[in-house]
Design a protein around this motif. Sequence first.
Motif, mmCIF file in Angstrom:
data_model
loop_
_atom_site.group_PDB
_atom_site.id
_atom_site.type_symbol
_atom_site.label_atom_id
_atom_site.label_comp_id
_atom_site.label_asym_id
_atom_site.label_seq_id
_atom_site.Cartn_x
_atom_site.Cartn_y
_atom_site.Cartn_z
ATOM 1 N N ALA A 114 -63.333 -23.643 -96.789
ATOM 2 C CA ALA A 114 -62.779 -25.192 -96.723
ATOM 3 C C ALA A 114 -62.714 -25.680 -98.143
ATOM 4 C CB ALA A 114 -64.081 -25.710 -96.214
ATOM 5 N N LEU A 115 -61.811 -26.797 -98.125
ATOM 6 C CA LEU A 115 -61.637 -27.411 -99.073
ATOM 7 C C LEU A 115 -62.343 -28.888 -99.100
ATOM 8 C CD1 LEU A 115 -60.227 -28.203 -102.220
ATOM 9 C CD2 LEU A 115 -58.276 -29.062 -100.938
ATOM 10 N N LEU A 116 -63.143 -29.330 -99.686
ATOM 11 C CA LEU A 116 -64.096 -30.657 -99.475
ATOM 12 C C LEU A 116 -63.438 -31.553 -100.875
ATOM 13 C CD1 LEU A 116 -67.643 -29.209 -99.407
ATOM 14 C CD2 LEU A 116 -65.781 -29.241 -97.693
ATOM 15 N N ILE A 117 -62.683 -32.643 -100.314
ATOM 16 C CA ILE A 117 -62.270 -33.531 -101.059
ATOM 17 C C ILE A 117 -63.186 -34.843 -101.271
ATOM 18 C CG2 ILE A 117 -60.322 -35.116 -101.639
ATOM 19 C CD1 ILE A 117 -58.588 -33.151 -99.889
ATOM 20 N N VAL A 118 -63.774 -34.959 -102.354
ATOM 21 C CA VAL A 118 -64.945 -36.025 -102.271
ATOM 22 C C VAL A 118 -64.599 -37.339 -103.065
ATOM 23 C CG1 VAL A 118 -67.130 -36.443 -103.631
ATOM 24 C CG2 VAL A 118 -66.553 -34.110 -102.526
ATOM 25 N N ASP A 119 -64.735 -38.411 -102.240
ATOM 26 C CA ASP A 119 -64.654 -39.550 -102.445
ATOM 27 C C ASP A 119 -63.518 -40.051 -103.330
ATOM 28 O OD1 ASP A 119 -66.856 -39.341 -101.377
ATOM 29 O OD2 ASP A 119 -68.232 -40.272 -103.109
ATOM 30 N N VAL A 120 -62.303 -39.682 -103.030
ATOM 31 C CA VAL A 120 -60.826 -39.944 -103.770
ATOM 32 C C VAL A 120 -60.518 -41.647 -103.279
ATOM 33 C CG1 VAL A 120 -58.782 -39.456 -104.542
ATOM 34 C CG2 VAL A 120 -60.282 -37.672 -104.285
ATOM 35 N N GLN A 121 -61.147 -42.619 -103.697
ATOM 36 C CA GLN A 121 -61.092 -43.841 -103.048
ATOM 37 C C GLN A 121 -60.954 -44.902 -104.237
ATOM 38 O OE1 GLN A 121 -65.008 -42.634 -101.040
ATOM 39 N NE2 GLN A 121 -64.499 -44.710 -100.311
ATOM 40 N N ASN A 122 -60.118 -45.859 -103.547
ATOM 41 C CA ASN A 122 -59.687 -46.940 -104.687
ATOM 42 C C ASN A 122 -60.852 -47.368 -105.701
ATOM 43 O OD1 ASN A 122 -57.007 -47.013 -103.624
ATOM 44 N ND2 ASN A 122 -57.580 -48.285 -102.014
ATOM 45 N N ASP A 123 -61.799 -47.577 -105.240
ATOM 46 C CA ASP A 123 -62.805 -48.143 -106.131
ATOM 47 C C ASP A 123 -63.213 -47.111 -107.261
ATOM 48 O OD1 ASP A 123 -63.241 -50.861 -105.532
ATOM 49 O OD2 ASP A 123 -64.973 -50.544 -104.252
ATOM 50 N N PHE A 124 -62.949 -46.116 -107.086
ATOM 51 C CA PHE A 124 -63.167 -44.900 -108.221
ATOM 52 C C PHE A 124 -61.803 -44.525 -109.027
ATOM 53 C CE2 PHE A 124 -66.375 -43.387 -104.998
ATOM 54 C CZ PHE A 124 -67.434 -44.432 -105.526
ATOM 55 N N CYS A 125 -60.721 -45.425 -108.987
ATOM 56 C CA CYS A 125 -59.711 -45.182 -109.465
ATOM 57 C C CYS A 125 -59.174 -46.477 -110.300
ATOM 58 C CB CYS A 125 -58.493 -44.908 -108.727
ATOM 59 S SG CYS A 125 -58.793 -43.174 -107.648
ATOM 60 N N ARG A 126 -58.068 -46.429 -110.872
ATOM 61 C CA ARG A 126 -57.644 -47.408 -111.757
ATOM 62 C C ARG A 126 -57.627 -48.862 -111.208
ATOM 63 N NH1 ARG A 126 -53.188 -45.929 -113.161
ATOM 64 N NH2 ARG A 126 -53.590 -44.605 -114.705
ATOM 65 N N GLY A 127 -58.400 -49.910 -111.693
ATOM 66 C CA GLY A 127 -58.418 -51.304 -111.131
ATOM 67 C C GLY A 127 -59.508 -51.523 -110.082
ATOM 68 N N GLY A 128 -60.406 -50.340 -109.950
ATOM 69 C CA GLY A 128 -61.629 -50.343 -108.998
ATOM 70 C C GLY A 128 -62.678 -50.800 -109.604
ATOM 71 N N ALA A 129 -63.848 -50.981 -108.841
ATOM 72 C CA ALA A 129 -65.089 -51.533 -109.347
ATOM 73 C C ALA A 129 -65.863 -50.691 -110.088
ATOM 74 C CB ALA A 129 -65.942 -51.870 -108.072
ATOM 75 N N LEU A 130 -65.372 -49.233 -109.980
ATOM 76 C CA LEU A 130 -66.087 -48.202 -110.869
ATOM 77 C C LEU A 130 -65.150 -47.036 -111.127
ATOM 78 C CD1 LEU A 130 -69.482 -47.545 -108.976
ATOM 79 C CD2 LEU A 130 -69.210 -48.364 -111.242
ATOM 80 N N ALA A 131 -64.130 -47.552 -111.531
ATOM 81 C CA ALA A 131 -63.126 -46.700 -112.110
ATOM 82 C C ALA A 131 -63.358 -45.581 -112.980
ATOM 83 C CB ALA A 131 -61.764 -47.638 -112.577
ATOM 84 N N THR A 132 -62.713 -44.362 -112.674
ATOM 85 C CA THR A 132 -62.986 -43.310 -113.746
ATOM 86 C C THR A 132 -61.603 -42.925 -114.337
ATOM 87 O OG1 THR A 132 -62.467 -41.667 -111.997
ATOM 88 C CG2 THR A 132 -64.822 -42.110 -112.152
ATOM 89 N N ASP A 133 -61.654 -42.428 -115.260
ATOM 90 C CA ASP A 133 -60.596 -42.349 -116.169
ATOM 91 C C ASP A 133 -59.241 -41.475 -115.746
ATOM 92 O OD1 ASP A 133 -61.469 -43.706 -118.219
ATOM 93 O OD2 ASP A 133 -62.138 -41.987 -119.572
ATOM 94 N N ARG A 134 -59.669 -40.625 -114.898
ATOM 95 C CA ARG A 134 -58.486 -39.625 -114.188
ATOM 96 C C ARG A 134 -58.501 -39.790 -112.631
ATOM 97 N NH1 ARG A 134 -58.653 -34.527 -114.115
ATOM 98 N NH2 ARG A 134 -56.328 -34.673 -114.418
ATOM 99 N N GLY A 135 -59.085 -40.899 -112.125
ATOM 100 C CA GLY A 135 -59.119 -40.975 -110.800
ATOM 101 C C GLY A 135 -57.691 -40.832 -110.251
ATOM 102 N N ASP A 143 -67.160 -21.989 -88.827
ATOM 103 C CA ASP A 143 -67.480 -20.500 -89.324
ATOM 104 C C ASP A 143 -66.953 -20.477 -90.813
ATOM 105 O OD1 ASP A 143 -68.208 -19.381 -86.902
ATOM 106 O OD2 ASP A 143 -66.288 -18.974 -86.123
ATOM 107 N N VAL A 144 -67.029 -21.572 -91.396
ATOM 108 C CA VAL A 144 -67.055 -21.579 -92.814
ATOM 109 C C VAL A 144 -68.008 -20.699 -93.550
ATOM 110 C CG1 VAL A 144 -66.756 -22.972 -94.862
ATOM 111 C CG2 VAL A 144 -65.316 -23.571 -92.801
ATOM 112 N N THR A 145 -67.686 -20.188 -94.736
ATOM 113 C CA THR A 145 -68.739 -19.460 -95.632
ATOM 114 C C THR A 145 -68.449 -19.853 -97.064
ATOM 115 O OG1 THR A 145 -67.320 -17.489 -95.658
ATOM 116 C CG2 THR A 145 -68.713 -17.463 -93.764
ATOM 117 N N ASP A 146 -67.144 -20.110 -97.333
ATOM 118 C CA ASP A 146 -66.918 -20.579 -98.849
ATOM 119 C C ASP A 146 -66.328 -21.834 -98.653
ATOM 120 O OD1 ASP A 146 -66.816 -17.736 -98.105
ATOM 121 O OD2 ASP A 146 -66.422 -17.365 -100.375
ATOM 122 N N VAL A 147 -66.678 -22.825 -99.969
ATOM 123 C CA VAL A 147 -65.969 -24.138 -100.028
ATOM 124 C C VAL A 147 -65.631 -24.239 -101.462
ATOM 125 C CG1 VAL A 147 -67.571 -25.153 -98.166
ATOM 126 C CG2 VAL A 147 -68.212 -25.107 -100.482
#
Length: 211
Positions: free
Chosen positions: A4-25, A145-149
């Motif tokens: 499985a690929l788990l994509i964690v919290d790629v949300q507007n508030d963690f990107c440019r202009g958001g309330a908690l922006a990260t540099d590379r969001g 039946d996921v064993t690897d992430v």
Amino acid sequence: MARALLIVDVQNDFCRGGALATDRGDDVAAEISAYLLTHHAAYDVVVTTQDWHIDPGTHFSENPDFTNSWPVHCVANSSGAAFHPDLDMDYVDAMFRKGEYEAAYSGFEGLLAPEDSVMTGEHEPGHMPEDTLKVSLDDWLQEQDVTDVDVVGIATDYCVRATALDAADAGYETRVLVDLTSAVADETAETAVAELEDAGVQVIESTSVGR
């Protein structure tokens, strides 16, 4: 064996202009989409997690310490909680929301969102109905039946870290594709990477993943 690929919290508030922006969001949103375009066949399932706060208590603060307390962010049904528009949702099989009434850094604290939720956040999805079956991320992955992430997303030093540690603790063979993550700060990201490696999580570049 399923991966499985788990994509964690790629949300507007963690990107440019958001309330908690990260540099590379913003970059990470686009880079994950590009990665999926060429590597989706390497995964049996693709999952997203989403911060979805209603009243998370002391997680929100007017005087945050940016370690245990934070400015208001990712409020349920807000544009800040929506996924970044550069994140391609075409390959996503399931979405898990976390943190309605608590901090909930790890995706493994999330519950499966209703199927009729609008994943892009272009409209306002409602709260999870009372009678919705409460399926955890761990339960859902086991059903597939996921064993690897592999874990990607935001932020390296908080929700990515917590999700990967919980995955490893739950018995999944876990990798963090570190170039597809964005950190709050370099120093805490370095500490997080060391902690992940100590826990048996592989921290690698996405270029190391075969197609």
